[in-house]
Enzyme design. Sequence first.
Site, PDB file in Angstrom:
ATOM      1  N   ASN A   9       0.948  -1.161  -0.010  1.00  0.00           N
ATOM      2  CA  ASN A   9       0.039   0.038  -0.090  1.00  0.00           C
ATOM      3  C   ASN A   9       0.968   1.206   0.015  1.00  0.00           C
ATOM      4  O   ASN A   9       1.492   1.481   1.098  1.00  0.00           O
ATOM      5  CB  ASN A   9      -0.716  -0.028   1.139  1.00  0.00           C
ATOM      6  CG  ASN A   9      -1.755   1.193   1.404  1.00  0.00           C
ATOM      7  OD1 ASN A   9      -1.765   2.009   0.465  1.00  0.00           O
ATOM      8  ND2 ASN A   9      -2.374   1.199   2.494  1.00  0.00           N
ATOM      9  N   TRP A  10       1.001   1.769  -1.014  1.00  0.00           N
ATOM     10  CA  TRP A  10       2.047   3.052  -1.083  1.00  0.00           C
ATOM     11  C   TRP A  10       1.445   4.220  -0.453  1.00  0.00           C
ATOM     12  O   TRP A  10       2.092   5.162  -0.541  1.00  0.00           O
ATOM     13  CB  TRP A  10       2.211   3.108  -2.892  1.00  0.00           C
ATOM     14  CG  TRP A  10       3.290   2.239  -3.243  1.00  0.00           C
ATOM     15  CD1 TRP A  10       4.181   1.436  -2.497  1.00  0.00           C
ATOM     16  CD2 TRP A  10       3.752   2.060  -4.516  1.00  0.00           C
ATOM     17  NE1 TRP A  10       4.785   0.457  -3.321  1.00  0.00           N
ATOM     18  CE2 TRP A  10       4.563   0.724  -4.870  1.00  0.00           C
ATOM     19  CE3 TRP A  10       3.442   2.749  -5.788  1.00  0.00           C
ATOM     20  CZ2 TRP A  10       5.278   0.630  -5.825  1.00  0.00           C
ATOM     21  CZ3 TRP A  10       4.021   2.330  -7.096  1.00  0.00           C
ATOM     22  CH2 TRP A  10       4.673   1.231  -7.040  1.00  0.00           C
ATOM     23  N   LYS A  11      -0.139   4.334  -0.250  1.00  0.00           N
ATOM     24  CA  LYS A  11      -0.472   5.458   0.357  1.00  0.00           C
ATOM     25  C   LYS A  11      -0.224   6.504  -0.492  1.00  0.00           C
ATOM     26  O   LYS A  11      -0.225   6.512  -1.666  1.00  0.00           O
ATOM     27  CB  LYS A  11       0.189   5.465   1.727  1.00  0.00           C
ATOM     28  CG  LYS A  11      -0.258   4.190   2.712  1.00  0.00           C
ATOM     29  CD  LYS A  11       0.085   4.469   3.935  1.00  0.00           C
ATOM     30  CE  LYS A  11      -0.179   3.229   4.762  1.00  0.00           C
ATOM     31  NZ  LYS A  11      -0.148   3.297   6.157  1.00  0.00           N
ATOM     32  N   HIS A  93      -9.531   1.058   5.034  1.00  0.00           N
ATOM     33  CA  HIS A  93      -8.274   1.277   5.591  1.00  0.00           C
ATOM     34  C   HIS A  93      -8.425   2.169   6.778  1.00  0.00           C
ATOM     35  O   HIS A  93      -9.200   3.169   6.541  1.00  0.00           O
ATOM     36  CB  HIS A  93      -7.248   1.810   4.731  1.00  0.00           C
ATOM     37  CG  HIS A  93      -5.933   1.950   5.338  1.00  0.00           C
ATOM     38  ND1 HIS A  93      -5.442   2.771   6.171  1.00  0.00           N
ATOM     39  CD2 HIS A  93      -4.719   0.950   4.857  1.00  0.00           C
ATOM     40  CE1 HIS A  93      -4.176   2.384   6.545  1.00  0.00           C
ATOM     41  NE2 HIS A  93      -3.939   1.413   5.856  1.00  0.00           N
ATOM     42  N   GLU A  95      -6.947   4.582   7.862  1.00  0.00           N
ATOM     43  CA  GLU A  95      -6.555   6.119   7.862  1.00  0.00           C
ATOM     44  C   GLU A  95      -7.870   6.866   7.121  1.00  0.00           C
ATOM     45  O   GLU A  95      -8.267   7.908   7.109  1.00  0.00           O
ATOM     46  CB  GLU A  95      -5.583   6.142   6.843  1.00  0.00           C
ATOM     47  CG  GLU A  95      -4.304   6.026   7.528  1.00  0.00           C
ATOM     48  CD  GLU A  95      -3.085   5.533   6.767  1.00  0.00           C
ATOM     49  OE1 GLU A  95      -2.959   5.582   5.643  1.00  0.00           O
ATOM     50  OE2 GLU A  95      -1.993   4.809   7.295  1.00  0.00           O
ATOM     51  N   GLU A 165      -5.258  -5.158  10.437  1.00  0.00           N
ATOM     52  CA  GLU A 165      -4.487  -4.248  10.554  1.00  0.00           C
ATOM     53  C   GLU A 165      -4.857  -3.318  11.936  1.00  0.00           C
ATOM     54  O   GLU A 165      -5.441  -2.476  12.017  1.00  0.00           O
ATOM     55  CB  GLU A 165      -4.307  -2.959   9.359  1.00  0.00           C
ATOM     56  CG  GLU A 165      -4.173  -3.579   8.184  1.00  0.00           C
ATOM     57  CD  GLU A 165      -3.204  -2.562   7.196  1.00  0.00           C
ATOM     58  OE1 GLU A 165      -2.475  -2.872   6.634  1.00  0.00           O
ATOM     59  OE2 GLU A 165      -4.060  -1.647   6.970  1.00  0.00           O
ATOM     60  N   GLY A 171       2.559   2.127  10.779  1.00  0.00           N
ATOM     61  CA  GLY A 171       3.585   3.242  10.698  1.00  0.00           C
ATOM     62  C   GLY A 171       4.204   3.618  12.008  1.00  0.00           C
ATOM     63  O   GLY A 171       4.839   4.528  12.226  1.00  0.00           O
ATOM     64  N   SER A 211       3.190  -2.484  10.214  1.00  0.00           N
ATOM     65  CA  SER A 211       4.969  -2.371  10.436  1.00  0.00           C
ATOM     66  C   SER A 211       5.450  -3.683  10.021  1.00  0.00           C
ATOM     67  O   SER A 211       6.394  -4.082  10.637  1.00  0.00           O
ATOM     68  CB  SER A 211       5.373  -2.027  11.777  1.00  0.00           C
ATOM     69  OG  SER A 211       4.780  -0.844  12.075  1.00  0.00           O
ATOM     70  N   GLY A 232       2.905  -1.237   3.979  1.00  0.00           N
ATOM     71  CA  GLY A 232       2.725   0.031   3.840  1.00  0.00           C
ATOM     72  C   GLY A 232       4.302   0.648   3.761  1.00  0.00           C
ATOM     73  O   GLY A 232       4.987   0.301   2.671  1.00  0.00           O
ATOM     74  N   GLY A 233       4.848   1.364   4.745  1.00  0.00           N
ATOM     75  CA  GLY A 233       6.224   1.887   4.415  1.00  0.00           C
ATOM     76  C   GLY A 233       7.361   0.818   3.716  1.00  0.00           C
ATOM     77  O   GLY A 233       7.955   1.497   2.741  1.00  0.00           O
TER      78      GLY A 233
HETATM   79  P1  13P Z   1       3.033   0.302   7.568  1.00  0.00           P
HETATM   80  O1  13P Z   1       3.636  -0.949   7.055  1.00  0.00           O
HETATM   81  O2  13P Z   1       3.823   1.363   7.096  1.00  0.00           O
HETATM   82  O3  13P Z   1       3.042  -0.035   9.193  1.00  0.00           O
HETATM   83  O4  13P Z   1       1.613   0.588   7.062  1.00  0.00           O
HETATM   84  C1  13P Z   1       0.618  -0.539   7.247  1.00  0.00           C
HETATM   85  C2  13P Z   1      -0.677  -0.182   6.371  1.00  0.00           C
HETATM   86  O5  13P Z   1      -1.221   0.825   6.800  1.00  0.00           O
HETATM   87  C3  13P Z   1      -0.801  -0.960   5.168  1.00  0.00           C
HETATM   88  O6  13P Z   1      -2.010  -0.693   4.719  1.00  0.00           O
END
Ligand code: 13P
Length: 247
Positions: A9-11, A93, A95, A165, A171, A211, A232-233
Amino acid sequence: MRTPIIAGNWKMHKNVGEALETARQLEESVQGSPVEVVICAPFTSLSALNALGLSKVRLGAQNMYFADQGAFTGEISAAMLLDVGCEYVILGHSERRAIFKEDDELINKKVIQALKMGLKPILCVGETLEERRAGQTEDVVISQTTKGLAGVGADELPKVVIAYEPVWAIGTGETCDAADANQVIGKIRETIAELYTPELAQKVRIQYGGSVKPSNITEIMEQSEIDGALVGGASLNAEDFVAIVKY
Ligand code: 13P
């Protein structure tokens, strides 16, 4: 056996050039992997990524709206995502839930629309730190799973991927203990078994997200109930993401 699925997920990261560069590196390095690999890129890069003609790496979006089309300024439809080669779409998600106030009812409408149009939803569920401390983790994921899947037919269910999640692990560098995550994911599967049948619940892939890094992916993937990861990251860097896919 469920095919493992690892999605990045590149956000809100990467311009078109950066997206293409990362996708090219990834495509080259994960050929032959038994894992289904997905990148969920920002809307602006999807068309260019589709034009790369990737064979191993599949494309996903990070959100969509539930209407077919119309006066919904700033929104993107399922048909538009299909048009640029998307197979998956992340829905609900944390967020989107926290920052953009999406509730279970709205998320459910999106899940139904995605399936109706032929997109596979990655439905995200998970508790906040406050909820975890109050001992509400299972109640929260049971409720979000039940409401998110409302009206989804048994024939469509295997196309749905669930991503567990825990919000406090996103994050933050703080990973949920793999055995803990396995237990919550087992609870999600039990919920699906009650809503549908135990046989169908065995067909649904459930990922862990929060994470995920090259250093913890092995332990996560060793768990009996965990079928993949939503990253994510660490998915922004091709080398790290490849290491995760090759756990
Ligand atoms: P991180 O891997 O950066 O913690 O993010 C997880 C995430 O929200 C994937 O959708």
